[in-house]
Design an enzyme around this catalytic site. Structure first.
Site, short mmCIF file in Angstrom:
data_model
loop_
_atom_site.label_atom_id
_atom_site.label_comp_id
_atom_site.label_asym_id
_atom_site.label_seq_id
_atom_site.Cartn_x
_atom_site.Cartn_y
_atom_site.Cartn_z
CD GLU A 199 -8.36 -0.55 4.09
OE1 GLU A 199 -8.65 0.20 3.16
OE2 GLU A 199 -7.71 -0.19 5.10
NE ARG A 211 -5.97 2.13 -0.25
CZ ARG A 211 -5.90 3.27 0.43
NH1 ARG A 211 -4.75 3.73 0.86
NH2 ARG A 211 -6.99 3.96 0.66
CG ASN A 233 -1.85 1.17 1.29
OD1 ASN A 233 -1.76 2.10 0.49
ND2 ASN A 233 -2.75 1.16 2.26
CG HIS A 275 -11.77 4.73 2.72
ND1 HIS A 275 -12.30 5.97 3.04
CD2 HIS A 275 -10.43 4.85 2.89
CE1 HIS A 275 -11.33 6.79 3.40
NE2 HIS A 275 -10.18 6.15 3.31
#
Length: 401
Positions: A387, A91, A10, A182
């Protein structure tokens, strides 16, 4: 050791969050954060099989140096760990309308992420750097990189939710619409609620509040997103750490025409100097505002505006859910840990019958999940998000045969 581990990356503009985990069990072998990129004190911290470590990366270090440190300094501490990585999940904040689900990364996907960077200028360029550096660090896995988009879960929003009341040609020709963010977190939390309440995932109706330095709310009906608070970019919606969220657009004209601010200065003000930082004039850290809520006017002001705006979004989404609401859910760093913000937010929703249980609310912090309302109240829950697990599972599904 499992031979099917996923590396999750990420990448932010000045940081890199990373993890290695088993997508089946969710068991996390490694997690960590490299931060303060491009500064003198660039550093990295990690937890490998429960053991913590940290190191300086060197002045001016960034994504390349961080990944190099992970590959050559951290992974060798666990024999066979590097060889157990079978794919890499990234991500990606913004996928525009092109990407409605996770996808294997190739040249056309990279170009699509680059094209969507205009809508996430603080995020997508960093993601592209992360992809490029991952290709270099793990050349043998180049065809096993997967992009997981924050915007994908919100692509089920109906037209009335995603269109702005602007000339329609701006949407048709330039993609100006609401996309949200998100989505990976909202998806995960909605599925966990379904399990918790024993409701099929395609029947669950929830309002999920992902509250961190960035924040957004999603209305989820029958397991699909029908509205969310972030818009074309991650600037719209709630009060955030340094972002303003919703404002009167004419404020921009006022700042430009009357106060003589340049457009770059206005953008910096709205994205980096507003939100909790702007309201406290001290810090963007919610913990300061919560700790000083009773003692300092700046802290009370920030928390009151934050929770009031959050409650307004939740109330409006109750209207568009249109049928029973199974739960209001809090997640993210602030949502999971700030008992005060949850208390103040639900207090604004008394008209709908919400009644906080103080003991439950205080218990549901620091990684703990649970119901925070009384037994005779509509349900509100705290559910820690994950996540990384969603990214790992999507990556394994697409890249591991």
């Amino acid at each position: 050791m499992s031979q099917n581990l996923i590396l999750v990356l990420n990448c932010g503009s000045s940081s890199l969050k990373f993890a290695i985990l088993d997508p089946q069990s969710g068991d996390e072998k490694l997690s960590g954060l490299a931060e303060a990129f491009h500064l003198d004190d660039a550093r990295i911290k990690w937890k490998l099989n429960g053991e913590k470590g940290n190191a300086d990366l060197g002045a001016g270090a960034a994504h390349s140096e961080a990944l190099d440190f992970i590959v050559n300094q951290i992974l060798p501490q666990d024999a066979g760990l590097k060889e157990s990585i079978v794919a890499i999940g990234h991500r990606i904040v913004h996928g525009g309308e092109q990407f409605t689900s996770s996808t294997l990364i190739n040249d056309s996907v990279i170009e699509g992420i680059r094209n969507a960077a205009q809508f996430a200028p603080l995020h997508n360029p960093a993601h592209l750097i992360g992809i490029e550096e991952a290709f270099k660090a793990f050349p043998e896995l180049k065809t096993k990189n997967v992009a997981v988009f924050d915007t994908a879960f919100h692509q089920t929003m109906p037209q009335e939710a995603y269109l702005y009341a602007l000339p329609y040609s701006l949407y048709k020709e330039h993609g100006v619409r609401r996309y949200g963010a998100h989505g990976t977190s909202h998806y995960y939390v909605s599925r966990e609620v379904a399990k918790e309440l024993n409701i099929p995932a395609d029947k669950v109706n929830v309002i999920t509040c992902h509250l961190g330095n960035g924040g957004s709310v999603a209305a989820i009906r029958h397991g699909e997103c029908i509205d969310t608070s972030m818009g074309l970019t991650p600037l719209e919606g709630l009060v955030m750490g340094t972002r303003s969220g919703d404002i009167d657009p004419a404020i921009i004209f006022y700042l430009y025409n009357t106060l003589g601010m340049k457009m770059e200065e206005i953008e910096t003000t709205l994205t980096k100097k507003s939100g909790l930082l702007g309201l406290t004039e001290v810090t963007s850290d919610c913990r300061y505002a919560e700790d000083n809520y009773q003692a300092k006017e700046d802290a009370k002001r920030a928390i009151d505006v934050y929770s009031y705006r959050l409650a307004k979004y939740i109330g409006s989404y109750m209207a568009v859910i249109g049928e029973r609401l199974d739960a209001v859910v809090f997640t993210g760093g602030i949502g999971e840990n700030s008992a005060l913000i949850r208390e103040l937010t639900l207090a604004h929703l008394k008209l709908f019958g919400y009644e906080l249980d103080q003991e439950r609310n205080l218990a549901a912090r620091f990684g703990k999940s649970g119901k925070i309302t009384s037994d005779n109240s509509p349900v509100s829950l705290v559910i820690p998000t994950n996540e990384e697990l969603v990214i790992a599972q999507d990556t394994a599904r697409l890249a591991v045969k």
